[in-house]
Design a protein around this motif. Structure first.
Motif, mmCIF file in Angstrom:
data_model
loop_
_atom_site.group_PDB
_atom_site.id
_atom_site.type_symbol
_atom_site.label_atom_id
_atom_site.label_comp_id
_atom_site.label_asym_id
_atom_site.label_seq_id
_atom_site.Cartn_x
_atom_site.Cartn_y
_atom_site.Cartn_z
ATOM 1 N N ILE A 244 0.828 -1.300 0.131
ATOM 2 C CA ILE A 244 0.121 -0.074 0.469
ATOM 3 C C ILE A 244 0.750 1.552 0.154
ATOM 4 O O ILE A 244 1.664 1.532 1.185
ATOM 5 C CB ILE A 244 -1.247 0.195 1.189
ATOM 6 N N MET A 245 0.549 2.042 -0.796
ATOM 7 C CA MET A 245 1.535 3.321 -1.440
ATOM 8 C C MET A 245 0.725 4.171 -1.516
ATOM 9 O O MET A 245 -0.210 4.424 -1.690
ATOM 10 C CB MET A 245 2.817 3.392 -1.979
ATOM 11 N N THR A 246 0.678 6.143 0.338
ATOM 12 C CA THR A 246 -0.361 6.549 -0.315
ATOM 13 C C THR A 246 1.182 8.016 -0.053
ATOM 14 O O THR A 246 1.700 7.652 1.446
ATOM 15 C CB THR A 246 -1.520 6.497 0.883
ATOM 16 N N ASP A 247 0.862 8.731 -0.389
ATOM 17 C CA ASP A 247 -0.222 9.547 -1.211
ATOM 18 C C ASP A 247 1.327 9.268 -1.958
ATOM 19 O O ASP A 247 1.756 10.381 -2.150
ATOM 20 C CB ASP A 247 -0.573 10.947 -0.733
ATOM 21 N N ILE A 248 0.405 8.990 -3.773
ATOM 22 C CA ILE A 248 1.648 9.258 -4.842
ATOM 23 C C ILE A 248 1.477 10.801 -5.059
ATOM 24 O O ILE A 248 1.986 10.998 -5.530
ATOM 25 C CB ILE A 248 0.821 8.592 -6.232
ATOM 26 N N THR A 249 0.455 11.402 -4.800
ATOM 27 C CA THR A 249 0.093 13.195 -5.186
ATOM 28 C C THR A 249 1.775 13.504 -4.378
ATOM 29 O O THR A 249 2.108 14.749 -4.816
ATOM 30 C CB THR A 249 -1.275 13.515 -4.758
ATOM 31 N N SER A 250 1.393 13.578 -2.995
ATOM 32 C CA SER A 250 2.512 14.309 -2.619
ATOM 33 C C SER A 250 3.809 13.622 -3.460
ATOM 34 O O SER A 250 4.685 14.316 -2.758
ATOM 35 C CB SER A 250 2.728 13.708 -1.043
ATOM 36 N N TYR A 251 3.316 12.074 -3.144
ATOM 37 C CA TYR A 251 5.932 11.987 -3.821
ATOM 38 C C TYR A 251 5.240 12.893 -5.363
ATOM 39 O O TYR A 251 6.229 13.144 -5.940
ATOM 40 C CB TYR A 251 5.384 10.293 -4.336
ATOM 41 N N ALA A 252 4.800 13.058 -6.365
ATOM 42 C CA ALA A 252 4.461 13.841 -7.423
ATOM 43 C C ALA A 252 5.070 15.160 -7.431
ATOM 44 O O ALA A 252 6.368 15.397 -8.154
ATOM 45 C CB ALA A 252 3.571 13.720 -8.235
ATOM 46 N N ILE A 299 -1.086 -1.533 -4.269
ATOM 47 C CA ILE A 299 -2.172 -0.691 -4.310
ATOM 48 C C ILE A 299 -1.720 0.720 -4.181
ATOM 49 O O ILE A 299 -1.439 1.182 -2.705
ATOM 50 C CB ILE A 299 -3.408 -1.102 -3.530
ATOM 51 N N PRO A 300 -1.064 1.684 -4.987
ATOM 52 C CA PRO A 300 -0.675 2.673 -4.882
ATOM 53 C C PRO A 300 -2.612 3.928 -4.314
ATOM 54 O O PRO A 300 -3.465 3.610 -5.143
ATOM 55 C CB PRO A 300 0.035 3.227 -5.876
ATOM 56 N N ILE A 301 -1.974 4.513 -3.873
ATOM 57 C CA ILE A 301 -3.218 5.671 -3.074
ATOM 58 C C ILE A 301 -2.728 7.111 -3.984
ATOM 59 O O ILE A 301 -1.704 7.492 -3.603
ATOM 60 C CB ILE A 301 -3.710 5.405 -1.924
ATOM 61 N N LEU A 302 -3.791 7.555 -4.562
ATOM 62 C CA LEU A 302 -3.643 9.277 -4.766
ATOM 63 C C LEU A 302 -4.855 9.777 -4.503
ATOM 64 O O LEU A 302 -5.971 9.238 -4.937
ATOM 65 C CB LEU A 302 -3.134 9.420 -6.379
ATOM 66 N N THR A 303 -4.551 11.171 -4.380
ATOM 67 C CA THR A 303 -5.632 12.040 -3.868
ATOM 68 C C THR A 303 -5.767 13.006 -5.170
ATOM 69 O O THR A 303 -4.436 13.290 -5.557
ATOM 70 C CB THR A 303 -5.639 13.038 -2.622
ATOM 71 N N MET A 304 -6.660 13.040 -6.278
ATOM 72 C CA MET A 304 -6.973 13.867 -7.436
ATOM 73 C C MET A 304 -6.886 15.744 -7.014
ATOM 74 O O MET A 304 -7.714 15.424 -6.496
ATOM 75 C CB MET A 304 -7.987 13.293 -8.402
ATOM 76 N N PRO A 305 -6.178 15.976 -7.380
ATOM 77 C CA PRO A 305 -6.211 17.638 -7.099
ATOM 78 C C PRO A 305 -7.913 18.206 -7.597
ATOM 79 O O PRO A 305 -7.679 17.598 -8.949
ATOM 80 C CB PRO A 305 -5.389 18.533 -7.896
ATOM 81 N N ASN A 306 -8.789 18.851 -6.731
ATOM 82 C CA ASN A 306 -9.884 19.193 -7.066
ATOM 83 C C ASN A 306 -10.358 17.957 -7.788
ATOM 84 O O ASN A 306 -11.603 18.559 -8.826
ATOM 85 C CB ASN A 306 -9.469 20.699 -7.999
ATOM 86 N N ASP A 307 -10.753 16.684 -8.002
ATOM 87 C CA ASP A 307 -11.444 15.142 -8.230
ATOM 88 C C ASP A 307 -11.327 15.971 -9.497
ATOM 89 O O ASP A 307 -11.698 14.572 -9.795
ATOM 90 C CB ASP A 307 -12.474 16.385 -7.745
#
Length: 457
Positions: A244-252, A299-307
């Motif tokens: 489990i990897m969270t949050d890919i958005t923070s990584y990017a 299972i990577p988790i990413l939070t989409m900016p502004n959905d």
């Protein structure tokens, strides 16, 4: 004795530049002495006689005159043994749980060992998560990389934790787990740790945690350390590993910040042009090797900016991975858990991992019919907002009824409701009985008789 360098050209953020070096290799580990402490860094760029180093830590108080640099001969490696299970490490694999150092004669480079594509085994084995929306319509396959696309404030952590608690193979073989946290808040890290303890799997979990207030350079290394541990457990110790990897958005975003510091030419929304290949270098480490017991499921988790599902991070992730699970804000606001929107969600490998011998013979028929019927529900709901529900046809009204049943009985289940696959499939057929038999366009005659019976039009 290794040479020490003290003539530093530039220090900015976590980047150090120095010149006139000898025999320095790309990706080499660097020892940085400053402020009476030792830091670890890595060579990220060599441009003629100028070497650029990323320091895994803050260089805010560094002085050009007080820094001593020493280059190691090898790339960044971490010690690994089965004793890492049950342990918690920071983003660069240093223990933070007071459990002592990991002593091992085996060191592994965090960049991983490239897999020969020919030696990859095609994923087919069904993983039961106990979540109906996933097991029936977005089936997770052992060795797959299946991300969760979510948004800020949505229960992606709860869904990931539920998968960890409930995941099992048809053979009842156990999983061990690798958890990589990148830039998350402390309460989120504590949530996962408490969840693992309560589920009784803490001794099967390796945690690599980089918090929001930890150095951003460490964030870039965290998933590589975690995946190296996963590969070790899978291919050296022959275990089935769920990562489990969270949050890919923070990584990017960390990649974007570092790229800006290095004055690289930006691409879409300021992200570096190599974002795609960088993400691929992580995701493609999931899989199985032919002839080797053990697997890495990601299972990577990413939070989409502004959905925004068209944002570069989910957009590129969707190209690399084998599907996605999309968390929907509207379903969440209706009180449905897990709020998985099954229409944009998909698992590209599921058709090869369902049916007789894997799940159940009728699985594919049920999946296709549920997709078609729920898709029609969305159309009917849009129509009813224009003409009003009273002016809908009798069949359209049945679709509205089916939509409510599907969302409130099939999709909705609490965090600790672990549904067996048989229960999920039977429930799906039961809900389809809401619709006239003439609307069953995707079901074979055999399954119409067996699961739907004689239903009046």
């Amino acid at each position: 004795m290794r040479k020490e360098y003290t003539k530093i050209k530039k220090i900015e953020s976590s980047i150090i530049e120095l010149e006139r070096t000898e025999d320095v290799s790309y990706n080499a580990v660097v020892s940085v002495k400053a402020l009476g402490m030792n830091f670890i860094g890595q060579v990220v760029k060599i441009d003629e006689d100028i070497v650029t180093i990323e320091v895994f830590g803050s260089t805010q108080d560094f002085s050009l005159n007080d820094v001593v640099i020493q280059f190691e001969d090898n790339s960044f490696e971490i010690p690994l043994s089965e004793k890492i299970l049950g342990r918690t490490f920071n983003g660069i694999a240093n223990p933070i749980d007071n459990g002592g150092e990991i002593y091992s004669e085996e060191f592994f480079p965090i960049e991983g060992q490239p897999l020969n594509p020919v030696s990859r085994q095609y994923p087919r084995d069904f993983i039961q998560t106990g979540i109906s929306a996933i097991d029936s319509l977005t089936t997770l396959i052992r060795g797959q990389k299946l991300p969760i696309f979510s948004g800020s404030g949505l229960p992606h952590n709860e869904i990931a934790a539920q998968i960890v608690r409930q995941a099992k193979l048809k053979t009842n073989e156990d999983f061990c787990f690798v958890f990589a946290a990148m830039g998350i808040k402390k309460d989120e890290a504590m949530f996962f740790e408490d969840t693992f303890k309560k589920a009784g799997v803490k001794d099967k979990v390796v945690m690599y945690v980089n918090l929001a207030d930890d150095p951003i350079m460490e964030r870039i290394i965290t998933p590589k350390c975690a995946l190296t541990a996963a590969e070790y457990l899978a291919f050296e110790k022959h275990k089935h590993v769920l990562v489990i990897m969270t949050d890919i958005t923070s990584y990017a975003e960390a990649l974007r910040e570092v790229s800006s510091i290095r004055q690289e030419v930006p691409s879409r929304k300021g992200y570096p042009g190599y974002l795609y290949s960088n993400l691929a270098s992580l995701y493609e480490r999931a899989g199985m090797i032919d002839g080797v017991d053990g697997s890495v499921t990601l299972i990577p988790i990413l939070t989409m900016p502004n959905d925004d599902i068209t944002h570069p991070i989910p957009d590129l992730t969707g190209y690399i991975t084998e599907g996605q699970i999309v968390i929907d804000r509207n379903l969440y606001q209706k009180g449905i858990y897990p709020p998985i929107d099954v229409l944009p969600s998909l698992s590209r490998l599921m058709k090869d991992g369902i049916g007789e011998g894997y799940t159940r013979k009728d699985h594919e028929d049920l999946m296709n019919q549920l997709y078609e019927s729920y898709s029609k529900v969305k159309d009917v709901r849009a129509l009813s907002e224009i003409v009003g529900e009273d002016d809908l046809s009798d069949v359209d009204k049945k679709y509205l009824e089916f939509g409510e049943e599907f969302e409130n009985k099939f999709l909705s289940q609490n965090e600790y409701n672990n549904r067996e696959l048989e229960e999920t499939l039977d429930l799906g057929w039961e809900i389809l009985k809401t619709l006239p038999i003439t609307e069953m366009h995707r079901v074979s005659k055999e399954n119409k008789v067996k699961y739907l019976g004689d239903i009046d039009d």
